[in-house]
Structures are given as C-alpha cells and as structure tokens.
Design an enzyme around this catalytic site. Structure first.
Site, PDB file in Angstrom:
ATOM      1  N   ASN A   1      36.051  41.404  44.422  1.00  0.00           N
ATOM      2  CA  ASN A   1      36.903  41.797  45.438  1.00  0.00           C
ATOM      3  C   ASN A   1      36.171  42.365  46.502  1.00  0.00           C
ATOM      4  O   ASN A   1      34.992  43.169  46.304  1.00  0.00           O
ATOM      5  CB  ASN A   1      37.975  43.059  45.032  1.00  0.00           C
ATOM      6  CG  ASN A   1      38.826  42.112  43.806  1.00  0.00           C
ATOM      7  OD1 ASN A   1      38.892  40.931  43.766  1.00  0.00           O
ATOM      8  ND2 ASN A   1      39.546  42.937  42.991  1.00  0.00           N
ATOM      9  N   VAL A   2      36.655  42.392  47.841  1.00  0.00           N
ATOM     10  CA  VAL A   2      36.119  42.881  49.163  1.00  0.00           C
ATOM     11  C   VAL A   2      36.758  44.103  49.524  1.00  0.00           C
ATOM     12  O   VAL A   2      36.512  44.710  50.766  1.00  0.00           O
ATOM     13  CB  VAL A   2      35.758  41.832  50.134  1.00  0.00           C
ATOM     14  CG1 VAL A   2      35.020  40.603  49.823  1.00  0.00           C
ATOM     15  CG2 VAL A   2      37.547  41.325  50.539  1.00  0.00           C
ATOM     16  N   ASP A   3      37.889  44.502  48.891  1.00  0.00           N
ATOM     17  CA  ASP A   3      38.822  45.726  49.056  1.00  0.00           C
ATOM     18  C   ASP A   3      37.931  46.985  48.597  1.00  0.00           C
ATOM     19  O   ASP A   3      36.784  46.901  47.958  1.00  0.00           O
ATOM     20  CB  ASP A   3      40.022  45.708  48.669  1.00  0.00           C
ATOM     21  CG  ASP A   3      40.028  45.592  47.049  1.00  0.00           C
ATOM     22  OD1 ASP A   3      39.621  46.508  46.403  1.00  0.00           O
ATOM     23  OD2 ASP A   3      40.922  44.786  46.626  1.00  0.00           O
TER      24      ASP A   3
ATOM     25  N   THR B   1      40.658  37.737  37.180  1.00  0.00           N
ATOM     26  CA  THR B   1      39.824  36.759  37.752  1.00  0.00           C
ATOM     27  C   THR B   1      40.174  35.385  36.928  1.00  0.00           C
ATOM     28  O   THR B   1      40.149  35.286  35.784  1.00  0.00           O
ATOM     29  CB  THR B   1      38.384  37.063  37.982  1.00  0.00           C
ATOM     30  OG1 THR B   1      37.723  35.800  38.543  1.00  0.00           O
ATOM     31  CG2 THR B   1      37.574  37.302  36.565  1.00  0.00           C
ATOM     32  N   SER B   2      40.189  34.303  38.073  1.00  0.00           N
ATOM     33  CA  SER B   2      40.317  33.108  37.504  1.00  0.00           C
ATOM     34  C   SER B   2      39.092  32.487  36.914  1.00  0.00           C
ATOM     35  O   SER B   2      39.460  31.364  36.334  1.00  0.00           O
ATOM     36  CB  SER B   2      40.971  32.101  38.543  1.00  0.00           C
ATOM     37  OG  SER B   2      40.061  32.139  39.615  1.00  0.00           O
TER      38      SER B   2
ATOM     39  N   HIS C   1      30.932  39.777  46.563  1.00  0.00           N
ATOM     40  CA  HIS C   1      31.183  38.889  47.475  1.00  0.00           C
ATOM     41  C   HIS C   1      31.510  39.684  48.841  1.00  0.00           C
ATOM     42  O   HIS C   1      32.108  39.294  49.761  1.00  0.00           O
ATOM     43  CB  HIS C   1      32.564  38.345  47.371  1.00  0.00           C
ATOM     44  CG  HIS C   1      32.431  37.125  46.305  1.00  0.00           C
ATOM     45  ND1 HIS C   1      33.237  36.795  45.418  1.00  0.00           N
ATOM     46  CD2 HIS C   1      31.280  36.647  45.737  1.00  0.00           C
ATOM     47  CE1 HIS C   1      32.852  35.902  44.522  1.00  0.00           C
ATOM     48  NE2 HIS C   1      31.613  35.765  44.680  1.00  0.00           N
TER      49      HIS C   1
HETATM   50  N1  APR Z   1      46.979  41.438  36.906  1.00  0.00           N
HETATM   51  C1  APR Z   1      45.530  40.900  36.548  1.00  0.00           C
HETATM   52  N2  APR Z   1      45.714  39.576  36.509  1.00  0.00           N
HETATM   53  C2  APR Z   1      46.210  38.993  37.641  1.00  0.00           C
HETATM   54  C3  APR Z   1      47.636  39.485  38.059  1.00  0.00           C
HETATM   55  C4  APR Z   1      47.839  40.824  37.848  1.00  0.00           C
HETATM   56  N3  APR Z   1      48.791  41.456  38.264  1.00  0.00           N
HETATM   57  N4  APR Z   1      48.203  38.835  39.026  1.00  0.00           N
HETATM   58  C5  APR Z   1      47.365  37.467  38.922  1.00  0.00           C
HETATM   59  N5  APR Z   1      46.249  37.794  37.792  1.00  0.00           N
HETATM   60  C6  APR Z   1      45.229  36.888  37.870  1.00  0.00           C
HETATM   61  C7  APR Z   1      45.550  35.390  37.956  1.00  0.00           C
HETATM   62  O1  APR Z   1      46.152  34.786  36.763  1.00  0.00           O
HETATM   63  C8  APR Z   1      44.221  34.852  38.225  1.00  0.00           C
HETATM   64  O2  APR Z   1      43.590  34.340  37.098  1.00  0.00           O
HETATM   65  O3  APR Z   1      44.081  36.986  38.802  1.00  0.00           O
HETATM   66  C9  APR Z   1      43.421  35.862  38.904  1.00  0.00           C
HETATM   67  C10 APR Z   1      43.354  35.531  40.587  1.00  0.00           C
HETATM   68  O4  APR Z   1      42.433  34.490  40.681  1.00  0.00           O
HETATM   69  P1  APR Z   1      41.744  34.054  42.178  1.00  0.00           P
HETATM   70  O5  APR Z   1      42.967  34.045  43.036  1.00  0.00           O
HETATM   71  O6  APR Z   1      41.274  33.038  41.952  1.00  0.00           O
HETATM   72  O7  APR Z   1      40.790  35.556  42.332  1.00  0.00           O
HETATM   73  P2  APR Z   1      39.405  35.522  42.184  1.00  0.00           P
HETATM   74  O8  APR Z   1      39.137  35.264  40.617  1.00  0.00           O
HETATM   75  O9  APR Z   1      38.965  36.852  42.262  1.00  0.00           O
HETATM   76  O10 APR Z   1      38.753  34.741  43.130  1.00  0.00           O
HETATM   77  C11 APR Z   1      37.282  34.817  42.956  1.00  0.00           C
HETATM   78  O11 APR Z   1      37.216  33.554  44.917  1.00  0.00           O
HETATM   79  O12 APR Z   1      38.029  32.751  47.286  1.00  0.00           O
HETATM   80  C12 APR Z   1      37.204  33.484  46.609  1.00  0.00           C
HETATM   81  O13 APR Z   1      35.754  35.125  47.365  1.00  0.00           O
HETATM   82  C13 APR Z   1      37.029  35.005  46.700  1.00  0.00           C
HETATM   83  O14 APR Z   1      36.365  36.783  45.486  1.00  0.00           O
HETATM   84  C14 APR Z   1      37.010  35.569  45.356  1.00  0.00           C
HETATM   85  C15 APR Z   1      36.818  34.506  44.481  1.00  0.00           C
END
Ligand code: APR
Length: 232
Positions: free
Chosen positions: A87-89, A171-172, A104
C-alpha cells in the site's frame, strides 16, 4: 521474541474507505493502468498522471486507520512485528506501527525525476506540472509504476525470510514480484492468510486461511496470538 511479518495489500485499507485495485468497484475498473500508472503514461500525459495521484492522495488524507491497522500495533506488545506493505497510504504508520516497509512507494511523498533518492513529504500539497526538486527537475509521485523496478524487494525478501509467523492480509497476490514474497517465508514459519476471498495463488496445504474481512479477522487473530504463550 518471535518475529511476525505482516504482508499487506489494498484490502487492509478497504474498510478505511480506500478503494482496492481489482474486483467490483476497484480502481482499475475505472482507470486504465496504461493511462495512469506506467512510465509511458508519465511520458505521454504527465498532467493526467499527476491528477490521478492527487485525487488518490486526497482520499488517503481523508481516511483513518481501522481496527485491523490498530490490532497490528497491539501485536508489538509481544512480538517483533515487521510490516511489508504494497500500500502507498500511511495508515500503518498513523495507527502506530513502528517498522513499515513500503514496496510500491508512498503517495504522500514526491520524488525527483532526476535523482530517485530525492524524496520529500508533501505535507498538504498536491504535485503540479512545473513543481521541481532542488535539482530543478519535475517532481513525480513516489510510486512504483508497472514496468518499474521494485527497489525495496530484496529488503522485503530478507525480512520475510526471518519470519516465525507470516501473515498475509488483503492482497489478491496478482502483482509480480511482490506476490513472490509469500514463498520467501521459511518452511518452519506458520503462514496465515486473512482475506474474504482467499486468492488462488495461496498454497492452501501450508496456509491457515481466514476468510474474513481485515477488520473482523485481524483483531480476532491478534487476540489469539497475544493469548497463546506457545507462540511467543
Ligand atoms: N479485508 C481484507 N481483504 C479485503 C477486503 C477487506 N475488507 N476487501 C477486499 N479484500 C481483498 C480482496 O479479496 C483482494 O484479494 O483485498 C484484495 C485486494 O486486491 P487488489 O485490489 O489486487 O490489491 P493488492 O493486492 O494490494 O494489489 C497489489 O496492485 O495495482 C497494484 O500497485 C498496486 O500495490 C498494488 C498492487
């Protein structure tokens, strides 16, 4: 004292009101990555890129850490807690976590386009075209864009390799190389995933999966980790 490495993604900040990137209502549904988050986008239309991050930055400033961020701070009472975040926050820092590594970048910082080591906290400012670093070059957001190196990756892998417990929250795991960190934890480490939709990449045979949101799952888990003397 045991070491817990917490690897976080956008999901941990979702309940603070910050959009995730993928899935329903995700940021990348409303914006094309190629238009706003690549070196090519910056070369083509820097004003558009700056505006995209200026809006995101305002959302971050308006948000507050949630119960999951806070629970991870409580964990520091009994464990050496290392946060590695995509996260960038700054919600981990504002909650009070002491050791946070950003993979990131950090949206509240600017970076020189001439010397990447020149970064600065923006305070309450945006970045506009014509804003320059002390060397006179245009400022850009301190963000790792798609197609760029991840300078903190080696340090992150070193931290993860020291984990007694590896906790992955929100994270996804869709973005390389950050997602490779889940495999950098030592074999002996306990691995736990908190995500309402556990990603397919998670090796379910060696992970404990908690299919809950961060604000539900993390405080519960932290309470049990603080109770369990065998985990110390
Ligand atoms: N609590 C926990 N997990 C959650 C919640 C919640 N309330 N809401 C959603 N999620 C999960 C989703 O199921 C998903 O698996 O958070 C994940 C978010 O995934 P992404 O949107 O892909 O975010 P992230 O994994 O952080 O992305 C990685 O992608 O675009 C880039 O640089 C950006 O750092 C980021 C990177």
């Amino acid at each position: 004292m045991k070491t817990i490495v917490v690897f976080t993604g956008a999901g941990i900040s979702a309940e603070s009101g910050l959009q995730t990137f993928r899935g329903d209502g995700g940021l990348w549904e409303g914006h094309r990555v190629e238009d706003v988050a690549t070196p090519e986008a910056w070369a083509r239309d820097p004003a558009l890129v700056l505006e995209f991050y200026n809006v995101r930055r305002r959302h971050v400033r308006a948000s507050q850490p949630n119960a999951a961020h806070s629970a991870l701070v409580d964990l520091e009472r009994a464990y050496d807690v290392r946060i590695v975040t995509q996260n960038v926050d700054d919600l981990h820092e504002r909650a009070g976590s002491k050791k946070v590594l950003h993979l990131h970048g950090e949206i509240l910082h600017s970076r020189s386009t001439r010397d990447p080591s020149l970064t600065q906290h923006l305070g309450d400012r945006d970045i506009a075209l014509g804003d320059t670093c002390p060397l006179g070059s245009q400022l850009r957001p301190h963000i790792v864009w798609f197609g760029e190196n991840v300078p903190a990756l080696d340090e992150a892998a070193r931290i993860v390799s020291q984990a007694d417990i590896f906790l992955c929250v929100g994270t996804s795991l869709e973005v390389y190389p950050a997602n490779s960190l889940i495999f950098a934890a030592p074999r002996r480490a306990r691995r736990i995933v908190v995500n309402p939709k556990v990603p397919d990449l998670v090796p379910a045979d060696i992970c404990e999966c908690i299919a809950k949101t961060a604000c539900e799952g993390v405080p519960e888990l932290v309470a049990s980790l603080l109770l369990a003397p065998t985990n110390r």
